[in-house]
Design a protein around this motif. Structure first.
Motif, mmCIF file in Angstrom:
data_model
loop_
_atom_site.group_PDB
_atom_site.id
_atom_site.type_symbol
_atom_site.label_atom_id
_atom_site.label_comp_id
_atom_site.label_asym_id
_atom_site.label_seq_id
_atom_site.Cartn_x
_atom_site.Cartn_y
_atom_site.Cartn_z
ATOM 1 N N ILE A 173 -5.451 5.071 -1.155
ATOM 2 C CA ILE A 173 -4.465 4.348 -0.354
ATOM 3 C C ILE A 173 -3.130 5.081 -0.440
ATOM 4 N N SER A 174 -2.505 5.270 0.713
ATOM 5 C CA SER A 174 -1.195 5.896 0.756
ATOM 6 C C SER A 174 -0.159 4.860 1.171
ATOM 7 N N ASN A 175 0.827 4.665 0.330
ATOM 8 C CA ASN A 175 1.907 3.743 0.673
ATOM 9 C C ASN A 175 2.871 4.359 1.682
ATOM 10 N N ASN A 176 2.781 5.684 1.866
ATOM 11 C CA ASN A 176 3.655 6.372 2.808
ATOM 12 C C ASN A 176 3.078 6.404 4.222
ATOM 13 N N SER A 177 1.821 5.999 4.364
ATOM 14 C CA SER A 177 1.164 6.024 5.664
ATOM 15 C C SER A 177 1.718 4.938 6.573
ATOM 16 N N LYS A 178 1.760 5.240 7.866
ATOM 17 C CA LYS A 178 2.168 4.239 8.853
ATOM 18 C C LYS A 178 1.019 3.275 9.134
ATOM 19 N N GLU A 179 -0.178 3.682 8.733
ATOM 20 C CA GLU A 179 -1.378 2.875 8.934
ATOM 21 C C GLU A 179 -1.411 1.738 7.918
ATOM 22 N N PRO A 180 -1.693 0.521 8.350
ATOM 23 C CA PRO A 180 -1.802 -0.588 7.392
ATOM 24 C C PRO A 180 -2.906 -0.301 6.363
ATOM 25 N N ILE A 181 -2.774 -0.876 5.182
ATOM 26 C CA ILE A 181 -3.730 -0.622 4.105
ATOM 27 C C ILE A 181 -5.150 -0.995 4.516
ATOM 28 N N TYR A 182 -5.322 -2.130 5.203
ATOM 29 C CA TYR A 182 -6.681 -2.530 5.585
ATOM 30 C C TYR A 182 -7.309 -1.498 6.519
ATOM 31 N N GLU A 183 -6.504 -0.869 7.380
ATOM 32 C CA GLU A 183 -7.020 0.167 8.278
ATOM 33 C C GLU A 183 -7.375 1.428 7.503
ATOM 34 N N GLN A 184 -6.585 1.762 6.484
ATOM 35 C CA GLN A 184 -6.911 2.919 5.656
ATOM 36 C C GLN A 184 -8.271 2.714 4.989
ATOM 37 N N ILE A 185 -8.497 1.506 4.477
ATOM 38 C CA ILE A 185 -9.779 1.186 3.833
ATOM 39 C C ILE A 185 -10.902 1.260 4.866
ATOM 40 N N THR A 186 -10.696 0.616 6.003
ATOM 41 C CA THR A 186 -11.703 0.587 7.063
ATOM 42 C C THR A 186 -12.080 2.005 7.497
ATOM 43 N N ASN A 187 -11.089 2.829 7.756
ATOM 44 C CA ASN A 187 -11.345 4.190 8.231
ATOM 45 C C ASN A 187 -12.062 5.033 7.196
ATOM 46 N N GLN A 188 -11.709 4.879 5.929
ATOM 47 C CA GLN A 188 -12.355 5.675 4.890
ATOM 48 C C GLN A 188 -13.806 5.242 4.667
#
Length: 123
Positions: free
Chosen positions: A5-20
């Motif tokens: 998880i990147s806190n610097n990403s513009k992507e919401p955390i749930y989307e980061q999880i979903t995409n990975q």
């Protein structure tokens, strides 16, 4: 399965999880029928809210990537990889059309564009 998880990403955390998780499924790292961590376990491991992991799992289930069995957990669903690849190819084509349009607008030659793509692809 490792999720970063990147806190610097513009992507919401749930989307980061979903995409990975989607990426792990599509690459074969997570095969059909494989168990994925429980929402609580993943939230604990990532030090995030269970609500966030719940939303990610709901999105994955809605998209047909996973299924859940009450009391047993969540598992990788059977995938029609050809259909998924075809959908992704269509998205890539649309994105490339936009890139080509932008390249033409600034006078970028095909050779320069190909070189740029080659550099980015090899990184």
């Amino acid at each position: 399965m490792q999720i970063i998880i990147s806190n610097n990403s513009k992507e919401p955390i749930y989307e980061q999880i979903t995409n990975q998780i989607k990426s792990s499924i599509l690459s074969g790292e997570l095969p059909e029928g494989a168990a994925i961590p429980s929402m609580r376990k993943l939230a604990q491991d990532l030090q995030i809210s269970v609500i966030t992991t719940k939303r990610a799992y709901e999105e994955l289930e809605k998209a047909g990537f996973i299924y859940s069995i009450v009391g047993k957990g969540s598992f990788v669903a059977e995938q029609d990889l050809e259909f998924i690849k075809e959908k992704k190819l269509k998205v890539i084509e649309e994105q490339l059309n936009a890139v080509i349009t932008n390249s033409r607008e600034i006078g970028l030659s095909l050779d320069d564009l190909q070189q740029l793509v080659r550099i980015l692809y090899e990184e």
